[in-house]
Design a protein around this motif. Structure first.
Motif, PDB file in Angstrom:
ATOM      1  N   LEU A  22     -12.722 -13.608 -50.253  1.00 32.34           N
ATOM      2  CA  LEU A  22     -13.905 -14.471 -50.331  1.00 32.34           C
ATOM      3  C   LEU A  22     -14.059 -15.117 -48.964  1.00 32.34           C
ATOM      4  N   ARG A  23     -15.276 -15.106 -48.440  1.00 31.09           N
ATOM      5  CA  ARG A  23     -15.494 -15.783 -47.153  1.00 31.09           C
ATOM      6  C   ARG A  23     -15.071 -17.237 -47.258  1.00 31.09           C
ATOM      7  N   GLY A  24     -14.320 -17.701 -46.268  1.00 32.96           N
ATOM      8  CA  GLY A  24     -13.901 -19.098 -46.264  1.00 32.96           C
ATOM      9  C   GLY A  24     -15.069 -20.036 -46.026  1.00 32.96           C
ATOM     10  N   ARG A  25     -15.939 -19.627 -45.115  1.00 33.19           N
ATOM     11  CA  ARG A  25     -17.138 -20.423 -44.840  1.00 33.19           C
ATOM     12  C   ARG A  25     -18.336 -19.677 -45.410  1.00 33.19           C
ATOM     13  N   GLY A  31     -24.419 -21.666 -48.247  1.00 35.14           N
ATOM     14  CA  GLY A  31     -24.143 -23.072 -47.981  1.00 35.14           C
ATOM     15  C   GLY A  31     -25.222 -23.986 -48.529  1.00 35.14           C
ATOM     16  N   MET A  32     -26.466 -23.502 -48.510  1.00 34.76           N
ATOM     17  CA  MET A  32     -27.585 -24.277 -49.050  1.00 34.76           C
ATOM     18  C   MET A  32     -27.798 -24.029 -50.544  1.00 34.76           C
ATOM     19  N   CYS A  33     -26.957 -23.194 -51.142  1.00 37.51           N
ATOM     20  CA  CYS A  33     -27.044 -22.817 -52.564  1.00 37.51           C
ATOM     21  C   CYS A  33     -28.346 -22.099 -52.887  1.00 37.51           C
ATOM     22  N   TRP A  34     -28.859 -21.342 -51.925  1.00 37.46           N
ATOM     23  CA  TRP A  34     -30.041 -20.521 -52.155  1.00 37.46           C
ATOM     24  C   TRP A  34     -29.646 -19.139 -52.652  1.00 37.46           C
ATOM     25  N   SER A  35     -28.411 -18.735 -52.376  1.00 36.37           N
ATOM     26  CA  SER A  35     -27.895 -17.459 -52.871  1.00 36.37           C
ATOM     27  C   SER A  35     -26.475 -17.679 -53.386  1.00 36.37           C
ATOM     28  N   PRO A  36     -26.035 -16.855 -54.329  1.00 35.04           N
ATOM     29  CA  PRO A  36     -24.722 -17.057 -54.947  1.00 35.04           C
ATOM     30  C   PRO A  36     -23.568 -16.583 -54.072  1.00 35.04           C
ATOM     31  N   CYS A  37     -22.397 -16.961 -54.477  1.00 34.68           N
ATOM     32  CA  CYS A  37     -21.150 -16.589 -53.819  1.00 34.68           C
ATOM     33  C   CYS A  37     -20.898 -15.091 -53.997  1.00 34.68           C
ATOM     34  N   THR A  38     -20.370 -14.459 -52.963  1.00 36.14           N
ATOM     35  CA  THR A  38     -19.988 -13.050 -53.034  1.00 36.14           C
ATOM     36  C   THR A  38     -18.556 -12.893 -52.530  1.00 36.14           C
ATOM     37  N   TYR A  39     -17.912 -11.827 -52.960  1.00 36.26           N
ATOM     38  CA  TYR A  39     -16.599 -11.482 -52.427  1.00 36.26           C
ATOM     39  C   TYR A  39     -16.478  -9.973 -52.374  1.00 36.26           C
ATOM     40  N   ALA A  40     -15.489  -9.495 -51.614  1.00 37.46           N
ATOM     41  CA  ALA A  40     -15.312  -8.064 -51.403  1.00 37.46           C
ATOM     42  C   ALA A  40     -13.936  -7.628 -51.890  1.00 37.46           C
ATOM     43  N   THR A  55     -21.503 -13.102 -57.516  1.00 35.82           N
ATOM     44  CA  THR A  55     -21.185 -13.913 -58.691  1.00 35.82           C
ATOM     45  C   THR A  55     -22.425 -14.673 -59.167  1.00 35.82           C
ATOM     46  N   SER A  56     -22.254 -15.440 -60.218  1.00 28.80           N
ATOM     47  CA  SER A  56     -23.363 -16.241 -60.746  1.00 28.80           C
ATOM     48  C   SER A  56     -23.194 -17.718 -60.409  1.00 28.80           C
ATOM     49  N   GLN A  57     -22.373 -18.015 -59.422  1.00 23.93           N
ATOM     50  CA  GLN A  57     -22.112 -19.415 -59.087  1.00 23.93           C
ATOM     51  C   GLN A  57     -22.274 -19.659 -57.594  1.00 23.93           C
ATOM     52  N   PRO A  58     -22.436 -20.911 -57.204  1.00 26.36           N
ATOM     53  CA  PRO A  58     -22.536 -21.214 -55.779  1.00 26.36           C
ATOM     54  C   PRO A  58     -21.182 -21.018 -55.087  1.00 26.36           C
ATOM     55  N   HIS A  59     -21.226 -20.900 -53.765  1.00 21.66           N
ATOM     56  CA  HIS A  59     -19.993 -20.802 -52.977  1.00 21.66           C
ATOM     57  C   HIS A  59     -19.244 -22.127 -53.128  1.00 21.66           C
ATOM     58  N   PRO A  60     -17.917 -22.087 -53.330  1.00 17.02           N
ATOM     59  CA  PRO A  60     -17.162 -23.335 -53.501  1.00 17.02           C
ATOM     60  C   PRO A  60     -17.265 -24.294 -52.317  1.00 17.02           C
ATOM     61  N   SER A  61     -17.571 -23.791 -51.124  1.00 16.93           N
ATOM     62  CA  SER A  61     -17.694 -24.655 -49.946  1.00 16.93           C
ATOM     63  C   SER A  61     -19.148 -24.906 -49.569  1.00 16.93           C
ATOM     64  N   ASN A  62     -20.031 -24.947 -50.567  1.00 16.06           N
ATOM     65  CA  ASN A  62     -21.450 -25.173 -50.250  1.00 16.06           C
ATOM     66  C   ASN A  62     -21.636 -26.567 -49.663  1.00 16.06           C
ATOM     67  N   TRP A  63     -22.730 -26.730 -48.942  1.00 12.87           N
ATOM     68  CA  TRP A  63     -22.969 -27.951 -48.173  1.00 12.87           C
ATOM     69  C   TRP A  63     -23.756 -29.013 -48.922  1.00 12.87           C
ATOM     70  N   VAL A  64     -24.260 -28.688 -50.094  1.00 11.89           N
ATOM     71  CA  VAL A  64     -25.108 -29.653 -50.801  1.00 11.89           C
ATOM     72  C   VAL A  64     -24.388 -30.318 -51.968  1.00 11.89           C
ATOM     73  N   GLY A  65     -23.109 -30.025 -52.135  1.00 16.26           N
ATOM     74  CA  GLY A  65     -22.304 -30.704 -53.144  1.00 16.26           C
ATOM     75  C   GLY A  65     -22.485 -30.206 -54.564  1.00 16.26           C
ATOM     76  N   ILE A  66     -23.033 -29.017 -54.740  1.00 16.05           N
ATOM     77  CA  ILE A  66     -23.175 -28.459 -56.082  1.00 16.05           C
ATOM     78  C   ILE A  66     -21.788 -28.019 -56.557  1.00 16.05           C
ATOM     79  N   PRO A  67     -21.358 -28.463 -57.742  1.00 18.42           N
ATOM     80  CA  PRO A  67     -20.031 -28.054 -58.230  1.00 18.42           C
ATOM     81  C   PRO A  67     -19.953 -26.543 -58.419  1.00 18.42           C
ATOM     82  N   ALA A  68     -18.823 -25.974 -58.064  1.00 15.40           N
ATOM     83  CA  ALA A  68     -18.614 -24.536 -58.191  1.00 15.40           C
ATOM     84  C   ALA A  68     -17.185 -24.270 -58.642  1.00 15.40           C
TER      85      ALA A  68
END
Length: 109
Positions: A22-25, A31-40, A55-68
């Motif tokens: 999973l990308r660390g950043r 980051g803006m929660c406009w697209s979901p988290c992906t991993y390879a 995935t169907s969730q935001p990236h855990p390190s998103n910048w807007v504070g949305i829980p993931a």
């Protein structure tokens, strides 16, 4: 396209070893929660076609504070099994195989 070893984790599914990362950043859109988290994911011993899971969730390190929720090994295992059932051939070279599990993701506005 091969996965970077640094930051990747090993998982064994049905006796076969894979590496996933999973990308660390997040990307800007993640980051803006406009697209979901992906991993390879790729085969650990004989990398070929990379599996890209959306995935169907935001990236855990998103910048807007949305829980993931974090991506857990059980999530990765289910994705691998689903991709294999849909025809992913991890030992053969080719374009990335995309598995879209983003149903339910709502972009942040």
């Amino acid at each position: 396209m091969a996965l970077r070893r640094k930051g990747s984790r090993r998982i064994v599914v049905d006796g076969t070893g894979y590496r996933w990362r999973l990308r660390g950043r997040p990307t800007y859109h993640q980051g803006m929660c406009w697209s979901p988290c992906t991993y390879a994911v790729e085969h650990a011993d004989r990398p070929g076609t990379v599996l890209v899971v959306t995935t169907s969730q935001p990236h855990p390190s998103n910048w807007v504070g949305i829980p993931a929720d974090p991506v857990l090994p059980g999530d990765v295992e289910r994705a691998i099994l689903g991709a294999l059932a849909r025809g992913w051939t991890p030992k053969h070279s080719g374009s990335p195989f995309h598995l879209d599990q983003s149903d339910g993701f709502v972009p942040w506005r």
